[in-house]
Design a protein around this motif. Sequence first.
Motif: not given
Length: 415
Positions: A10-34
């Motif tokens: 729920s904290e990721l839906l507040t104005p103070t916290r942001m989902d950054t995990n998915s950015l890291f994951l996307t970079e790693k996945l893209n590098a594997l062609g996902v």
Amino acid sequence: MNAAIIAVGSELLTPTRMDTNSLFLTEKLNALGVEVVQKHIVGDHRERLESAIRYCLDHVELLILTGGLGPTEDDLTRESVSNAAGRALGYDRAIVEALEARFHSLGRKMQEINKRQAYVLEGAEILANPKGTAPGQFLRLASRQIIVLLPGPPGEMKPMVEAEFLPRLQKFLPPIALSTVTFRVTGMGESELDSLIAPTYKLYENPVTTILAKASDLTIHLRAQAPTQAEADALTAELAGKIEAILGQRIYSKHGEPLEQIVLSLLEERGQTIAVAESLTGGLLGSRFSAVPGASKSFVGGFITYTNAQKQTLLHVDPRAIAEFTEVSESVARQMACSAQQLAKSHWAVSLTGYAGPDGGSAENPVGTVYIGIAGPRGLNKAVRYRFPGGDRDRVRAFASQAALGLLRTELLAK
Ligand code: ATP
Ligand code: MG
């Protein structure tokens, strides 16, 4: 393989916290062609989480959830996946023992509540978490889909992804080679760039083309994948060649270097130096130059003349010019550049004077108006007027420093 990521909390839906995990994951996945085709952010709410999981399982081959693996009542990821994927949760004694040992080594006693973290989806592999208490899980369904549960804290999630998740995932991926090309472009807007090159890059699905825009600095990324490196490189080379033919000199960098570095290299090749005279940017341009390693070969320094008094005292700007044309004028910009060049004994000088806003400006020269002056070899002394979208001080200043570098590059290439 395509993937979806659900960031839970729920904290990721507040104005103070942001989902950054998915950015890291996307970079790693893209590098594997996902390819990541969906991202969801869901609060700590059982039904909403279950419905998001069901939705993803209807659409993708790989589903990654981060967060909600803690020991408390509002940590619902395990139960929600269990319900949505129809896999029972089993109690894993080994996890409890490992948790007890971890608490013991920290001189603390494990709370009963931590046992919640020992529930594992039937058939899932445990992903060790040396940085925290919540283990991750890796589950392959009969449908061949993969579900991965990762802890929320980035300091726990990242090492688990590298050491535990990706090696397991790779076993299910075809061998793949990636090829990327990065072009940087300046002096035009994002939509103008896109309208020039979209008709070409839209013809290609592989490479995938993305454009990133920041204060009139545009980066074009091409990313191709193929079974071998030679094939992947050939795919990017073909499209890169076409884009180069369209954009020509508007591409200032083919290896990702920033514009200030390109300008300094051009100066160094010519054995020339530069000074700056800054008003509205207050040293921003000098700061960008000095951030480049080895800048002293070409960047000598400069003047921050914010008030009119300083423009007169340090740079000998004629008070009559200020009275007649105001300090935001072609005449003042030219004088600033000319004096800076003479005083610093440099081959080149560039000056910036303008209205950064949010207040100020005039009917003729509203906020966002900037004059950039240049003094260069063989008596070159001119100033160019720019109008940047006003209203955001930082943006105007960033645009102005970028435009000054772009103008310098054009003049250097012309000499
Ligand atoms: P814990 O055992 O710490 O409760 P958890 O797996 O339950 O772990 P969360 O409670 O969801 O994780 O998140 C813990 C903290 O991790 C959050 O307060 C937040 O600071 C950070 N975090 C969680 N998810 C993300 C995310 N997607 N991006 C960035 N930070 C996150
Ligand atoms: Mg938690």
